[in-house]
Write a protein that holds these residues in place. Sequence first.
Motif, mmCIF file in Angstrom:
data_model
loop_
_atom_site.group_PDB
_atom_site.id
_atom_site.type_symbol
_atom_site.label_atom_id
_atom_site.label_comp_id
_atom_site.label_asym_id
_atom_site.label_seq_id
_atom_site.Cartn_x
_atom_site.Cartn_y
_atom_site.Cartn_z
ATOM 1 N N MET A 61 0.903 -1.233 -0.009
ATOM 2 C CA MET A 61 0.095 0.066 -0.212
ATOM 3 C C MET A 61 0.805 1.165 -0.015
ATOM 4 O O MET A 61 0.552 2.316 -0.524
ATOM 5 N N TYR A 62 2.104 1.235 0.623
ATOM 6 C CA TYR A 62 2.837 2.274 0.751
ATOM 7 C C TYR A 62 3.371 2.609 -0.713
ATOM 8 O O TYR A 62 3.265 3.622 -1.078
ATOM 9 N N SER A 63 3.924 1.568 -1.372
ATOM 10 C CA SER A 63 4.585 1.786 -2.501
ATOM 11 C C SER A 63 3.477 2.288 -3.591
ATOM 12 O O SER A 63 3.860 3.215 -4.313
ATOM 13 N N LEU A 64 1.985 1.918 -3.586
ATOM 14 C CA LEU A 64 1.150 2.326 -4.299
ATOM 15 C C LEU A 64 0.735 3.564 -4.038
ATOM 16 O O LEU A 64 0.744 4.333 -5.070
ATOM 17 N N MET A 68 2.717 5.970 -2.752
ATOM 18 C CA MET A 68 3.835 6.922 -3.478
ATOM 19 C C MET A 68 3.811 6.918 -4.722
ATOM 20 O O MET A 68 4.081 7.865 -5.242
ATOM 21 N N THR A 69 3.471 5.845 -5.474
ATOM 22 C CA THR A 69 3.546 6.054 -7.058
ATOM 23 C C THR A 69 2.417 7.045 -7.449
ATOM 24 O O THR A 69 2.398 7.593 -8.292
ATOM 25 N N ILE A 70 1.199 6.782 -6.887
ATOM 26 C CA ILE A 70 0.002 7.603 -7.288
ATOM 27 C C ILE A 70 0.604 9.200 -6.947
ATOM 28 O O ILE A 70 0.073 9.998 -7.838
ATOM 29 N N ILE A 71 1.358 9.422 -5.788
ATOM 30 C CA ILE A 71 1.477 10.857 -5.484
ATOM 31 C C ILE A 71 2.551 11.170 -6.689
ATOM 32 O O ILE A 71 2.675 12.403 -7.004
ATOM 33 N N THR A 72 3.633 10.501 -6.728
ATOM 34 C CA THR A 72 4.566 11.067 -7.691
ATOM 35 C C THR A 72 4.539 11.017 -9.189
ATOM 36 O O THR A 72 5.332 11.672 -9.648
ATOM 37 N N ILE A 73 3.729 10.305 -9.768
ATOM 38 C CA ILE A 73 3.479 10.570 -11.117
ATOM 39 C C ILE A 73 3.044 11.716 -11.579
ATOM 40 O O ILE A 73 3.744 12.347 -12.312
ATOM 41 N N PRO A 74 2.089 12.311 -11.121
ATOM 42 C CA PRO A 74 1.787 13.616 -11.445
ATOM 43 C C PRO A 74 2.748 14.613 -11.335
ATOM 44 O O PRO A 74 3.291 15.686 -11.900
ATOM 45 N N VAL A 75 3.538 14.641 -10.062
ATOM 46 C CA VAL A 75 4.546 15.518 -9.701
ATOM 47 C C VAL A 75 5.652 15.551 -10.630
ATOM 48 O O VAL A 75 6.230 16.315 -11.225
ATOM 49 N N SER A 76 5.890 14.271 -11.147
ATOM 50 C CA SER A 76 7.190 13.823 -12.143
ATOM 51 C C SER A 76 6.980 14.505 -13.440
ATOM 52 O O SER A 76 7.903 15.007 -14.023
ATOM 53 N N PHE A 77 5.646 14.261 -13.814
ATOM 54 C CA PHE A 77 5.235 14.873 -15.168
ATOM 55 C C PHE A 77 5.276 16.381 -15.165
ATOM 56 O O PHE A 77 5.526 17.044 -16.342
#
Length: 140
Positions: free
Chosen positions: A1-4, A6-15
Amino acid sequence: MYSLGMTIITIPVSFMVEKDMSAWMLKPDLTLVTILYSGLLGHVFIMILYCCCLYSKGPFYISIFKPLSIVIAAAASFICLGDDLHLGSVVGGMILLLGFYSVLWGKAKEQESTKCGSENLATSTDSRTPLLRSQEKYVE
């Protein structure tokens, strides 16, 4: 759940930060190997280590080792990569290690006193008295 999460949070920020789409193309070189190693092996190894420690020692020790990983990373980067150590890193690391040691010392003292206290409670007559008495006795 932690990795999921963090992935959801970082994808829009990365783009938003990296607008050049060519930077997102992965080539079979050291960059791809680094990503796979840190993502798969590094994360899996840490989770296995945390689960083993959680099973054997409890959640208290896992939360204590999180700040210690910062000191380990700074020492490893100094030893392996030749990075500079700054005064703030050394003083901060010493404070973290001192806090880590004091918490472990306090936990050992607590377990020692708990063992001594449990022997005394077993022989005491007060060990049979409930800690919370019902309110019915005191109602008139």
